[in-house]
Motif scaffolding. Structure first.
Motif, PDB file in Angstrom:
ATOM      1  N   LEU A   1      -8.181  -0.116 -11.248  1.00  0.00           N
ATOM      2  CA  LEU A   1      -6.991  -0.553 -10.510  1.00  0.00           C
ATOM      3  C   LEU A   1      -7.236  -2.132 -10.329  1.00  0.00           C
ATOM      4  CD1 LEU A   1      -6.989   2.074  -7.696  1.00  0.00           C
ATOM      5  CD2 LEU A   1      -5.657   2.082  -9.972  1.00  0.00           C
ATOM      6  N   SER A   2      -6.125  -2.756 -10.158  1.00  0.00           N
ATOM      7  CA  SER A   2      -5.962  -4.064  -9.658  1.00  0.00           C
ATOM      8  C   SER A   2      -6.166  -4.158  -8.382  1.00  0.00           C
ATOM      9  CB  SER A   2      -4.478  -4.489 -10.094  1.00  0.00           C
ATOM     10  OG  SER A   2      -3.408  -3.988  -9.175  1.00  0.00           O
ATOM     11  N   GLY A   3      -6.493  -5.387  -7.705  1.00  0.00           N
ATOM     12  CA  GLY A   3      -6.626  -5.516  -6.243  1.00  0.00           C
ATOM     13  C   GLY A   3      -5.332  -5.340  -5.413  1.00  0.00           C
ATOM     14  N   GLY A   4      -4.306  -5.445  -5.949  1.00  0.00           N
ATOM     15  CA  GLY A   4      -3.145  -5.022  -5.130  1.00  0.00           C
ATOM     16  C   GLY A   4      -2.936  -3.456  -5.080  1.00  0.00           C
ATOM     17  N   GLN A   5      -3.530  -2.648  -6.127  1.00  0.00           N
ATOM     18  CA  GLN A   5      -3.390  -1.313  -5.984  1.00  0.00           C
ATOM     19  C   GLN A   5      -4.438  -0.636  -5.292  1.00  0.00           C
ATOM     20  OE1 GLN A   5      -3.780  -1.094 -10.374  1.00  0.00           O
ATOM     21  NE2 GLN A   5      -1.545  -0.788 -10.805  1.00  0.00           N
TER      22      GLN A   5
ATOM     23  N   LEU B   1      -4.483  -8.969   2.837  1.00  0.00           N
ATOM     24  CA  LEU B   1      -4.094  -9.671   1.810  1.00  0.00           C
ATOM     25  C   LEU B   1      -4.960 -10.779   1.314  1.00  0.00           C
ATOM     26  CD1 LEU B   1      -0.227  -9.689   1.739  1.00  0.00           C
ATOM     27  CD2 LEU B   1      -1.788  -7.697   1.270  1.00  0.00           C
ATOM     28  N   SER B   2      -6.014 -11.374   2.240  1.00  0.00           N
ATOM     29  CA  SER B   2      -6.674 -12.463   2.245  1.00  0.00           C
ATOM     30  C   SER B   2      -7.654 -12.437   0.829  1.00  0.00           C
ATOM     31  CB  SER B   2      -7.503 -12.783   3.388  1.00  0.00           C
ATOM     32  OG  SER B   2      -8.380 -11.513   3.581  1.00  0.00           O
ATOM     33  N   ASN B   3      -8.202 -11.274   0.495  1.00  0.00           N
ATOM     34  CA  ASN B   3      -8.836 -11.155  -0.853  1.00  0.00           C
ATOM     35  C   ASN B   3      -8.060 -11.041  -2.126  1.00  0.00           C
ATOM     36  OD1 ASN B   3     -11.301 -11.227   0.619  1.00  0.00           O
ATOM     37  ND2 ASN B   3     -11.333  -8.856   0.676  1.00  0.00           N
ATOM     38  N   LEU B   4      -6.840 -11.127  -1.867  1.00  0.00           N
ATOM     39  CA  LEU B   4      -5.952 -11.161  -3.297  1.00  0.00           C
ATOM     40  C   LEU B   4      -5.708 -12.626  -3.552  1.00  0.00           C
ATOM     41  CD1 LEU B   4      -3.326  -8.327  -2.354  1.00  0.00           C
ATOM     42  CD2 LEU B   4      -5.796  -8.110  -3.580  1.00  0.00           C
TER      43      LEU B   4
ATOM     44  N   ARG C   1      -0.965 -11.391  -3.745  1.00  0.00           N
ATOM     45  CA  ARG C   1      -0.701 -11.595  -2.387  1.00  0.00           C
ATOM     46  C   ARG C   1       1.053 -11.405  -2.034  1.00  0.00           C
ATOM     47  NH1 ARG C   1      -2.837 -16.397  -1.139  1.00  0.00           N
ATOM     48  NH2 ARG C   1      -4.845 -15.414  -1.120  1.00  0.00           N
ATOM     49  N   VAL C   2       1.451 -12.158  -2.914  1.00  0.00           N
ATOM     50  CA  VAL C   2       3.003 -12.119  -2.753  1.00  0.00           C
ATOM     51  C   VAL C   2       3.716 -10.693  -3.273  1.00  0.00           C
ATOM     52  CG1 VAL C   2       5.360 -13.058  -3.670  1.00  0.00           C
ATOM     53  CG2 VAL C   2       3.499 -14.587  -3.492  1.00  0.00           C
ATOM     54  N   ALA C   3       3.372 -10.235  -4.144  1.00  0.00           N
ATOM     55  CA  ALA C   3       3.523  -8.813  -4.484  1.00  0.00           C
ATOM     56  C   ALA C   3       3.065  -7.723  -3.557  1.00  0.00           C
ATOM     57  CB  ALA C   3       2.953  -8.364  -5.890  1.00  0.00           C
ATOM     58  N   THR C   4       2.092  -7.773  -3.097  1.00  0.00           N
ATOM     59  CA  THR C   4       1.486  -6.870  -2.083  1.00  0.00           C
ATOM     60  C   THR C   4       2.262  -7.023  -0.620  1.00  0.00           C
ATOM     61  OG1 THR C   4      -0.475  -6.847  -3.089  1.00  0.00           O
ATOM     62  CG2 THR C   4      -0.339  -5.743  -1.083  1.00  0.00           C
ATOM     63  N   ARG C   5       2.673  -8.220  -0.351  1.00  0.00           N
ATOM     64  CA  ARG C   5       3.297  -8.619   1.196  1.00  0.00           C
ATOM     65  C   ARG C   5       4.770  -7.870   1.095  1.00  0.00           C
ATOM     66  NH1 ARG C   5       3.865 -14.096   0.623  1.00  0.00           N
ATOM     67  NH2 ARG C   5       6.288 -13.887   0.183  1.00  0.00           N
ATOM     68  N   ILE C   6       5.622  -8.081  -0.319  1.00  0.00           N
ATOM     69  CA  ILE C   6       6.650  -7.397  -0.510  1.00  0.00           C
ATOM     70  C   ILE C   6       6.487  -5.997  -0.191  1.00  0.00           C
ATOM     71  CG2 ILE C   6       8.748  -7.016  -1.809  1.00  0.00           C
ATOM     72  CD1 ILE C   6       7.994  -9.912  -3.022  1.00  0.00           C
ATOM     73  N   GLU C   7       5.758  -5.519  -0.930  1.00  0.00           N
ATOM     74  CA  GLU C   7       5.452  -3.864  -0.743  1.00  0.00           C
ATOM     75  C   GLU C   7       4.918  -3.455   0.650  1.00  0.00           C
ATOM     76  OE1 GLU C   7       2.030  -3.337  -3.478  1.00  0.00           O
ATOM     77  OE2 GLU C   7       3.298  -3.107  -5.379  1.00  0.00           O
TER      78      GLU C   7
ATOM     79  N   GLU D   1       3.239 -14.633   5.541  1.00  0.00           N
ATOM     80  CA  GLU D   1       3.162 -13.205   5.898  1.00  0.00           C
ATOM     81  C   GLU D   1       3.895 -13.095   7.191  1.00  0.00           C
ATOM     82  OE1 GLU D   1      -0.768 -11.534   5.392  1.00  0.00           O
ATOM     83  OE2 GLU D   1      -1.078 -12.862   3.728  1.00  0.00           O
ATOM     84  N   ALA D   2       3.113 -14.016   8.081  1.00  0.00           N
ATOM     85  CA  ALA D   2       3.715 -13.848   9.569  1.00  0.00           C
ATOM     86  C   ALA D   2       5.283 -13.811   9.824  1.00  0.00           C
ATOM     87  CB  ALA D   2       3.138 -14.837  10.595  1.00  0.00           C
TER      88      ALA D   2
END
Length: 364
Positions: free
Chosen positions: A134-138, A161-164, A169-175, A197-198
């Motif tokens: 898997l990718s980091g986001g997954q 999200l700090s390790n992405l 980071r953008v994609a996972t924030r949206i998720e 993010e905040a």
């Protein structure tokens, strides 16, 4: 789902006090974000809510039940850490189901919970894969799914999200934002050092500094009406410019004479700040615009030009005792280093702070 209440909560390690006088109410369905500089206590506060750190003083309750001495496993809380902490030899399905299996939940209940979480997080095609595929986001979504299947009262996110990398980071924030919409009614507490993010995720932001709360409010309220110079400088990028000045005339309007030579009139009462009292005028870099008139708030020599495409950042030479001002102009501007430029701003975009750093405009 759950209401969280912290009353005069404090934390100390021996004689070292790291949190003090924390008063905060988090209502059902909110996503509250803790922000602040390194060492301000935001992760410690989150861990106290989770039960991973003992509360030294004060009371913490969930839905009216005092939690100070309740073990973490009995608080109805699920936590997503900065590290994914997935078992590398287990499939996605088994990683998500592990907690429920340990709790000896029925197999059909486990399967239903995993399927529902996988559908919510768009992980259905990956249920039989190992984490290394898997990718980091997954992987982070799997960690979130592991929390969802527990059906907790409260979700806690510790800088997830700090390790992405930047794109993930953008994609996972949206998720996460989409997840919050799909899970309307869930209470979430989120710690981050990332302002974007905040600002984009929070129902309300809690700004922490030096072990205490500086301000609590919706993201745009903190941006537009910071309570003090710390919040004004912390929220927004680049940080708000602050200029030294003195009160020239006071009353229903406050006239401020700036050390850089300008004079501004603000439609705010001076609240006892008599003529001659020192103040600070604040203006955000994006609110400054070039002017040829006499209404300049800032006159400076350009030292550095950063052309970013969508914006241009101008770093001006600092005046004695002040930090170097920054101007943020939209689009592309071809400006020579050394050029002297005058800038103004709408009165409604100006902020005024007293000698203690408290805003004249802010009301609790």
């Amino acid at each position: 789902m759950a209401e969280l209440v912290l009353k005069e909560v404090g934390k100390a390690y021996g004689d070292v006090e790291v949190l003090r006088g924390i008063n905060l109410e988090i209502t059902t369905g909110e996503l509250v974000v803790f922000v602040g500089p390194s060492g301000c206590g935001k992760s410690t506060l989150l861990r106290m809510i989770a039960g991973l750190e003992r509360i030294t003083s004060g009371d913490f309750s969930i839905d009216g039940v005092r939690m100070n001495d309740i073990p973490p496993a009995q608080r109805g809380i699920a936590m997503v850490f900065q590290s994914y902490a997935l078992y590398p030899h287990m499939t996605v399905r088994d990683n998500m189901a592990f907690g429920m299996k340990i709790a000896k939940r029925p197999a059909d209940e486990i399967n239903e919970a995993v399927e529902n979480a996988a559908r919510m997080l768009q992980l259905e095609p990956y249920l039989d894969r190992l984490p290394k595929a898997l990718s980091g986001g997954q992987r982070q979504r799997v960690a979130i799914g592991r929390a969802i299947v527990r059906d907790p009262k409260v979700f806690l996110f510790d800088e997830p999200l700090s390790n992405l990398d930047a794109a993930l980071r953008v994609a996972t924030r949206i998720e996460i934002a989409q997840l919050k919409e799909r899970m309307a009614g869930s209470t979430m507490v989120y710690v981050t050092h990332d302002q974007v993010e905040a600002m984009t995720l929070a129902s309300r932001i809690v700004v922490l500094n030096g072990g205490g709360i500086e301000q609590v409010g919706p993201p745009l309220e903190l941006y537009e009406k910071p309570a003090n110079t710390f919040v004004a400088r912390f929220i927004g990028s680049p940080a708000m410019n602050l200029f030294d000045g003195v009160v020239k005339a006071s009353g229903d309007y406050t006239v401020v004479s700036l050390k850089n030579g300008g004079t501004v009139t603000l439609p705010v009462p001076s609240e006892g700040q008599d003529k001659g009292k020192e103040v600070k005028l604040g203006v955000r870099p994006e609110d400054l615009v070039p002017t040829d008139g006499e209404d300049a708030v800032l006159v400076g020599d350009v030292e550095i030009v950063e052309g970013l495409g969508e914006t241009t950042l101008l770093h001006l030479a600092p005046r004695e005792g002040e930090e170097a001002p920054i101007v943020k102009l939209p689009g592309i501007h071809r400006i020579d280093r050394g050029a002297t430029i005058r800038f103004t701003a709408e009165t409604s975009k100006l902020h005024l702070f007293d000698r203690t750093g408290r805003s004249f405009l802010y009301r609790n």
